[in-house]
Design an enzyme around this catalytic site. Structure first.
Site, PDB file in Angstrom:
ATOM      1  CE  LYS A   1     -20.516  32.051  -1.991  1.00  0.00           C
ATOM      2  NZ  LYS A   1     -21.553  31.805  -0.975  1.00  0.00           N
TER       3      LYS A   1
ATOM      4  CD  GLU B   1     -30.413  33.361   0.174  1.00  0.00           C
ATOM      5  OE1 GLU B   1     -29.490  33.965   0.736  1.00  0.00           O
ATOM      6  OE2 GLU B   1     -30.255  32.692  -0.868  1.00  0.00           O
TER       7      GLU B   1
END
Length: 472
Positions: A214, A266
C-alpha cells in the site's frame, strides 16, 4: 512582535533559561474567550490553537517563553522528548502535578513535526516550520467544559511585565467587536486531474510487482482567498472549521509567517494519567444525504475485503509500535466501527493500553508510531521511498503530528490532515490530501476521494461550490 503591538517580545531578547521561568495564573482576567484572544494577538505571536468541540476543549498559545527546534530531522522525536524532560526538570516548581478533565492543566509545550524524517522536495513554503517545533507559550488559555484559565510563563524578573501584557491583550479581546470576514476561494477545481492519476498508476505498478502492499500519495492544490481578508482569515477559518466538524480536532500552528490549519479526524496518540490511546482510522467511503443509502455505503465498507485489509494493517502497526514503546495493551475490539464525518466515513478501531507517565514520553510514543500506514503505506520504509521519488513537492508538515504535551507526561498529538497552509501576505492556501492505494484501487475513485478530502477547508468558505473549489 509581542503580546501587545509595539512591545519587544520576550523571545527576542536574551533567551531565558528554563530554570529561571515562573508561572502565574491570572486570578481575575478579563472575560475574553480563547479564540478572541487568539484573534487579537499580533499574527507573529499566534503559535498554536487546538479546538475539540465534542470535548468542550479549546487551547490557545500566544507568545513564546521558550522555543525549540531539532538539530537532526531524523532524530527529531527523541530530541523533543529530551527537551521536554529537561524543561520539566528545570521547572519542577512550575509544573502542576494535579490534572483535571481531558485537556491540559499546567504549562504545556505545543507544536508539531514534519511528515518525513528526511528533507526533500520543494520546502520553501515551509520555511520557519523546520523538521519540528515546540513552544512553551508566554500566555496559555485553556477553556474546558465552561471553565477558563489563563497562565503566564516568564522569567521571574519579567513575570509582572508579562502578566500586564497578557491582561492588556485579554482586555482588548474582551472589548473587541468581531468584524465579518468574508472568505471566498479562487483557484483550480479540487476534482481536476493534476497528474495524480499518473502517480496512482505508478503506485499500482509497484504494488503489482510486489515492492509495496500500500502507498498513500498526496496531492497539493493551491487556491487563493478573494479580496484581502488579512490576519482575520486564520481565526475565521478556525471558527468555521470547529463549527462544521465538531467531532474533529480543529488546529492551527504558525511558523515563518504562515499558518497550517485544518480539522483532522485522526488521533495519533493521547496519553492521560498512565493510559495511552491511538486510533486506527483507515478505510473510507463517501456519505449520502439519504440515511438509507448512507447506511448502505457504511455496510459495504465494513464488508469490503479491500477496506478491511487496509484497516487491519494500520491496527497491527499501532499495536506493534505501542508494544515496542512499552505500552501494555488492552484487547482490541474484534470489529471496527464506522466513524461518520461530513462528506466521508471511515473504519475506526481504538487501540488502548497502560503506559509509563514521564515528561516527554508521549513524544517517544509519537516517534514509534509515525508514520502509520494510514498516511504513508506498507511497508512503511518502501512507501516513504516511493513518496520521495514520486510526489512533486515535499509534504512539509502535512500528515505530520501536531499537538501538545504538559510537563507531567500527558498530551495529545493528531495527524495534520484535512489541512491547508495559509500565507497571509499572498492570501494563498496550499491544500493537502491523500488516498490509500492498494492492488484493488481504481485511479478514478482515488482521485474522487482526494477531491472530497481537499474540500474540507473550502467547504467552510462562502458560496463554496459543491465538491470543489471555485474556478478562477
Amino acid at each position: 512582535m509581542s503580546l501587545a503591538a509595539g512591545e519587544a517580545p520576550l523571545d527576542a531578547r536574551e533567551r531565558p533559561a528554563a530554570r529561571d521561568l515562573r508561572c502565574l495564573e491570572l486570578s481575575a482576567p478579563p472575560g475574553a474567550d480563547p479564540l478572541a484572544a487568539f484573534a487579537t494577538a499580533p499574527p507573529g505571536d499566534r503559535h498554536f490553537c487546538w479546538i475539540q468541540p465534542s470535548r468542550g476543549l479549546a487551547v490557545v498559545c500566544i507568545g513564546a517563553a521558550l522555543r525549540w527546534q531539532p538539530a537532526s530531522q531524523r532524530e527529531r522525536f527523541s530530541e523533543a522528548a529530551r527537551f521536554v524532560s529537561e524543561v520539566a526538570r528545570d521547572l519542577q516548581g512550575v509544573a502542576e502535578s494535579s490534572r483535571r478533565g481531558a485537556g491540559p492543566w499546567g504549562p504545556i509545550l505545543c507544536g508539531g513535526f514534519a511528515f518525513d524524517s528526511q528533507p526533500g522536495g520543494e520546502q520553501s513554503r515551509w520555511t520557519g516550520f523546520g523538521a519540528g517545533m515546540l513552544v512553551l507559550p508566554e500566555l496559555l488559555g485553556i477553556a474546558e467544559q465552561g471553565k477558563l484559565r489563563w497562565l503566564v510563563v516568564a522569567p521571574a524578573d519579567r513575570l509582572a511585565e508579562a502578566s500586564q501584557r497578557a491582561v492588556r491583550l485579554l482586555r482588548a479581546a474582551a472589548e473587541a467587536v468581531p468584524s465579518p470576514t468574508p472568505l471566498v476561494l479562487l483557484g483550480p477545481s479540487g476534482g481536476a486531474d493534476d497528474g495524480y492519476v499518473a502517480t496512482i498508476n505508478a503506485a499500482l505498478g509497484q504494488i503489482r510487482a510486489g515492492a509495496l502492499g500500500k502507498v498513500v500519495p498526496g496531492r497539493q492544490v493551491t487556491v487563493r482567498l478573494a479580496g484581502s481578508p488579512g490576519k482575520g482569515a486564520v481565526v475565521e477559518l478556525l471558527r468555521r472549521l470547529a463549527a462544521r466538524y465538531p467531532t474533529a480536532t480543529s488546529y492551527a500552528v504558525s511558523g515563518g509567517g504562515r499558518t497550517l490549519l485544518g480539522a483532522t479526524p485522526e488521533l495519533l496518540v493521547r496519553t492521560a494519567d498512565g493510559i495511552a490511546e491511538a486510533d486506527a482510522l483507515a478505510g473510507s467511503c463517501p456519505r449520502d444525504e439519504d440515511p438509507v443509502r448512507d447506511a448502505a455505503l457504511a455496510d459495504a465498507m465494513l464488508a469490503s475485503g479491500k477496506e478491511r485489509r487496509e484497516h487491519d494493517t494500520v491496527v497491527e502497526h499501532l499495536r506493534e509500535g505501542m508494544t515496542g514503546a512499552g505500552v501494555v495493551l488492552d484487547p482490541c475490539p474484534p470489529e471496527p466501527y464506522v466513524r461518520a464525518l461530513p462528506g466521508i466515513q471511515h473504519l475506526c478501531t481504538p487501540v488502548r493500553g497502560r503506559c509509563a507517565t514521564a515528561p516527554g514520553a508521549i513524544l517517544e510514543l509519537a516517534g514509534a508510531l509515525h508514520p502509520t500506514p494510514a498516511v504513508a503505506g506498507q511497508p512503511v520504509a518502501a512507501a516513504l521511498d516511493f513518496l520521495r521519488r514520486h510526489e512533486p513537492a515535499g509534504r512539509g508538515w502535512f500528515a505530520g503530528p501536531v499537538g501538545w504535551t504538559d510537563l507531567a507526561g500527558n498530551g495529545e498529538f493528531c495527524m495534520a490532515l484535512r489541512s491547508g497552509l495559509l500565507d497571509p501576505v499572498t492570501n494563498e492556501i496550499a491544500l493537502f490530501a491523500g488516498s490509500g492505494v492498494v492492488e484493488e484501487s481504481d485511479p478514478t475513485a482515488e482521485l474522487r476521494e482526494t477531491a472530497s478530502k481537499l474540500h474540507a477547508v473550502p467547504a467552510v468558505t462562502d458560496d463554496a461550490p459543491l465538491g470543489g473549489i471555485r474556478e478562477q
